[in-house]
Design a protein around this motif. Sequence first.
Motif, PDB file in Angstrom:
ATOM      1  N   VAL A 190      30.179  36.656  29.880  1.00 23.08           N
ATOM      2  CA  VAL A 190      31.609  36.386  30.059  1.00 23.08           C
ATOM      3  C   VAL A 190      32.197  37.342  31.093  1.00 23.08           C
ATOM      4  CG1 VAL A 190      33.858  36.463  28.910  1.00 23.08           C
ATOM      5  CG2 VAL A 190      31.911  35.393  27.761  1.00 23.08           C
ATOM      6  N   HIS A 191      31.774  38.595  31.061  1.00 23.51           N
ATOM      7  CA  HIS A 191      32.251  39.556  32.047  1.00 23.51           C
ATOM      8  C   HIS A 191      31.873  39.125  33.471  1.00 23.51           C
ATOM      9  CE1 HIS A 191      32.418  43.105  28.964  1.00 23.51           C
ATOM     10  NE2 HIS A 191      33.252  42.126  28.693  1.00 23.51           N
ATOM     11  N   ALA A 192      30.650  38.637  33.622  1.00 26.05           N
ATOM     12  CA  ALA A 192      30.229  38.141  34.935  1.00 26.05           C
ATOM     13  C   ALA A 192      31.090  36.958  35.362  1.00 26.05           C
ATOM     14  CB  ALA A 192      28.751  37.734  34.888  1.00 26.05           C
ATOM     15  N   ALA A 193      31.371  36.054  34.432  1.00 22.07           N
ATOM     16  CA  ALA A 193      32.173  34.873  34.749  1.00 22.07           C
ATOM     17  C   ALA A 193      33.598  35.255  35.161  1.00 22.07           C
ATOM     18  CB  ALA A 193      32.208  33.937  33.542  1.00 22.07           C
ATOM     19  N   LEU A 194      34.181  36.262  34.510  1.00 22.43           N
ATOM     20  CA  LEU A 194      35.532  36.691  34.865  1.00 22.43           C
ATOM     21  C   LEU A 194      35.573  37.288  36.270  1.00 22.43           C
ATOM     22  CD1 LEU A 194      36.660  38.261  31.469  1.00 22.43           C
ATOM     23  CD2 LEU A 194      37.598  36.214  32.553  1.00 22.43           C
ATOM     24  N   ASN A 195      34.561  38.058  36.626  1.00 23.04           N
ATOM     25  CA  ASN A 195      34.500  38.584  37.986  1.00 23.04           C
ATOM     26  C   ASN A 195      34.343  37.477  39.012  1.00 23.04           C
ATOM     27  OD1 ASN A 195      34.451  41.693  38.224  1.00 23.04           O
ATOM     28  ND2 ASN A 195      33.150  41.317  36.438  1.00 23.04           N
ATOM     29  N   LEU A 196      33.538  36.464  38.672  1.00 22.95           N
ATOM     30  CA  LEU A 196      33.272  35.378  39.613  1.00 22.95           C
ATOM     31  C   LEU A 196      34.443  34.406  39.710  1.00 22.95           C
ATOM     32  CD1 LEU A 196      31.181  33.966  41.452  1.00 22.95           C
ATOM     33  CD2 LEU A 196      30.398  32.710  39.423  1.00 22.95           C
ATOM     34  N   ALA A 197      35.028  34.035  38.587  1.00 26.31           N
ATOM     35  CA  ALA A 197      36.029  32.968  38.571  1.00 26.31           C
ATOM     36  C   ALA A 197      37.458  33.466  38.735  1.00 26.31           C
ATOM     37  CB  ALA A 197      35.915  32.183  37.260  1.00 26.31           C
ATOM     38  N   VAL A 198      37.713  34.738  38.452  1.00 25.23           N
ATOM     39  CA  VAL A 198      39.088  35.252  38.524  1.00 25.23           C
ATOM     40  C   VAL A 198      39.215  36.335  39.598  1.00 25.23           C
ATOM     41  CG1 VAL A 198      40.977  36.338  37.253  1.00 25.23           C
ATOM     42  CG2 VAL A 198      39.431  34.748  36.065  1.00 25.23           C
ATOM     43  N   ALA A 199      38.452  37.422  39.474  1.00 29.96           N
ATOM     44  CA  ALA A 199      38.623  38.546  40.407  1.00 29.96           C
ATOM     45  C   ALA A 199      38.240  38.177  41.833  1.00 29.96           C
ATOM     46  CB  ALA A 199      37.802  39.747  39.920  1.00 29.96           C
ATOM     47  N   LEU A 200      37.106  37.498  42.006  1.00 28.31           N
ATOM     48  CA  LEU A 200      36.656  37.156  43.364  1.00 28.31           C
ATOM     49  C   LEU A 200      37.661  36.273  44.100  1.00 28.31           C
ATOM     50  CD1 LEU A 200      34.530  37.202  45.587  1.00 28.31           C
ATOM     51  CD2 LEU A 200      33.378  35.298  44.428  1.00 28.31           C
ATOM     52  N   PRO A 201      38.151  35.167  43.513  1.00 22.31           N
ATOM     53  CA  PRO A 201      39.151  34.363  44.238  1.00 22.31           C
ATOM     54  C   PRO A 201      40.431  35.138  44.546  1.00 22.31           C
ATOM     55  CG  PRO A 201      38.198  33.104  42.427  1.00 22.31           C
ATOM     56  CD  PRO A 201      37.719  34.517  42.266  1.00 22.31           C
ATOM     57  N   LEU A 202      40.871  35.994  43.621  1.00 16.63           N
ATOM     58  CA  LEU A 202      42.070  36.785  43.884  1.00 16.63           C
ATOM     59  C   LEU A 202      41.868  37.693  45.094  1.00 16.63           C
ATOM     60  CD1 LEU A 202      43.239  37.845  40.305  1.00 16.63           C
ATOM     61  CD2 LEU A 202      44.460  36.356  41.903  1.00 16.63           C
ATOM     62  N   HIS A 203      40.720  38.327  45.174  1.00 21.85           N
ATOM     63  CA  HIS A 203      40.457  39.237  46.288  1.00 21.85           C
ATOM     64  C   HIS A 203      40.289  38.491  47.611  1.00 21.85           C
ATOM     65  CE1 HIS A 203      38.880  42.333  43.177  1.00 21.85           C
ATOM     66  NE2 HIS A 203      40.164  42.501  43.407  1.00 21.85           N
ATOM     67  N   LEU A 204      39.796  37.269  47.546  1.00 19.90           N
ATOM     68  CA  LEU A 204      39.624  36.486  48.771  1.00 19.90           C
ATOM     69  C   LEU A 204      40.929  35.871  49.252  1.00 19.90           C
ATOM     70  CD1 LEU A 204      36.247  34.647  48.022  1.00 19.90           C
ATOM     71  CD2 LEU A 204      36.631  36.477  49.690  1.00 19.90           C
ATOM     72  N   VAL A 205      41.776  35.448  48.332  1.00 21.36           N
ATOM     73  CA  VAL A 205      42.970  34.681  48.697  1.00 21.36           C
ATOM     74  C   VAL A 205      44.210  35.564  48.833  1.00 21.36           C
ATOM     75  CG1 VAL A 205      44.549  32.855  47.955  1.00 21.36           C
ATOM     76  CG2 VAL A 205      42.083  32.585  47.635  1.00 21.36           C
ATOM     77  N   ALA A 206      44.425  36.471  47.875  1.00 19.64           N
ATOM     78  CA  ALA A 206      45.681  37.210  47.827  1.00 19.64           C
ATOM     79  C   ALA A 206      45.634  38.542  48.566  1.00 19.64           C
ATOM     80  CB  ALA A 206      46.084  37.452  46.370  1.00 19.64           C
TER      81      ALA A 206
END
Length: 412
Positions: A190-206
Amino acid sequence: MSESAPAPEPATGDPPVAGAAARPAVALSRLVPALGVGQIIAWGTLFYSIAVLGPPMARDIGATDTELYGSFTAGLFVSGLVAPWAGRSIDRHGGSRVLASGSLTAVCACMLLAFARGPATMAAGWVVAGAAMGMGLYDAAFATLHRVAGGSYRRAVTALTLFGGFASTVFWPLSQFILEREGWRAAFGVHAALNLAVALPLHLVAVPGASRRSTGTMAVVARHRAGGSRRVFIWLAAALSIAAFLAAGVSAHLVTLLGSGGIAPRDAVLAGALIGPMQVAGRLMEFAFSDRLRPLAVGTLAFALMAGALVVLALVHGAWIVALAFALLYGWSNGVLTIVRGTVPGVLFGERDYGALLGRLARPQFMLKSVAPLVVTLLAGAGAGGRVALVALAAGGFAALASYLIAIRASR
């Protein structure tokens, strides 16, 4: 700590661009929450997860506590090695690429830990997690904010740390919930999924990539205050690193240290529970009074209160009210020192190559933090019922304060 500090950026007579203070505020309304959520996930999955998931993982794969925490220590050393590179990259290319890389590396680390079969694969997971920490924790986020925040930088740092303060509040219960129902492997998944699905898009987009930095009040003040000397850098690095060591040592051994002062384990846990809220309270006060207090004065107050808190810890002697006073003082100072890490270097050295500067300062902090639990363990076992450790921690608090004051004096 052999590196010299970056040379100060020469002051210019150019006035700030009209509207410069307003433009960053608009960008920060999106950037700070994005970075804040990313910090909650990064701290929660990479740093705080070992407290809940580490022991059952080690037990199931046949690893000893020494192998578990030794692996985590190795990871913190790696984070110290990675941090200067991350800071230089943010200076050149902006924060998006580095923070996104940190999120991807966190995914790899969590997956390695989820599929760990023995001490070797477990160690590999924590070492990779250390690399992700070097790219994704506060220092990288501060450097990213510094590129765009201009005169709003200090308040933006404070707001970001308010987000980060909820990492353990969110992830300790979350990790425990998944552990009890699905096991530690699922929790790391789940921790891996949160980094992939939430943190990564935020860092790329925002998070902005390479762009021209905004200028503002703090930049102008920083240029006039720049010290630029190697001596200032060494003493500031010493102060921040000793503070990081003390924080890590106290956090790892809080119940034991209070027990050495005659406090029952249950009461020690209750006192420790006040530290988190006081960290948030300290940051809120810094946010409220940031226009009235200079960053250097806030730093002096924070270091002084940490030294005072550790003296109080050594004087508990079974008195609950004294233990409570320690928790209040220590929590406030520890919370504000996080802000000091992000703001004081800019006052002393100016804004040029700020990410690289924060990275250099972070390296000894991560390294001392990594060995603190072991050193405090050895001191606690040195005899006198743990009094040696208490006295040593108090002395360390005054050493950090003295180093900080010397750094300020040397900059003038």
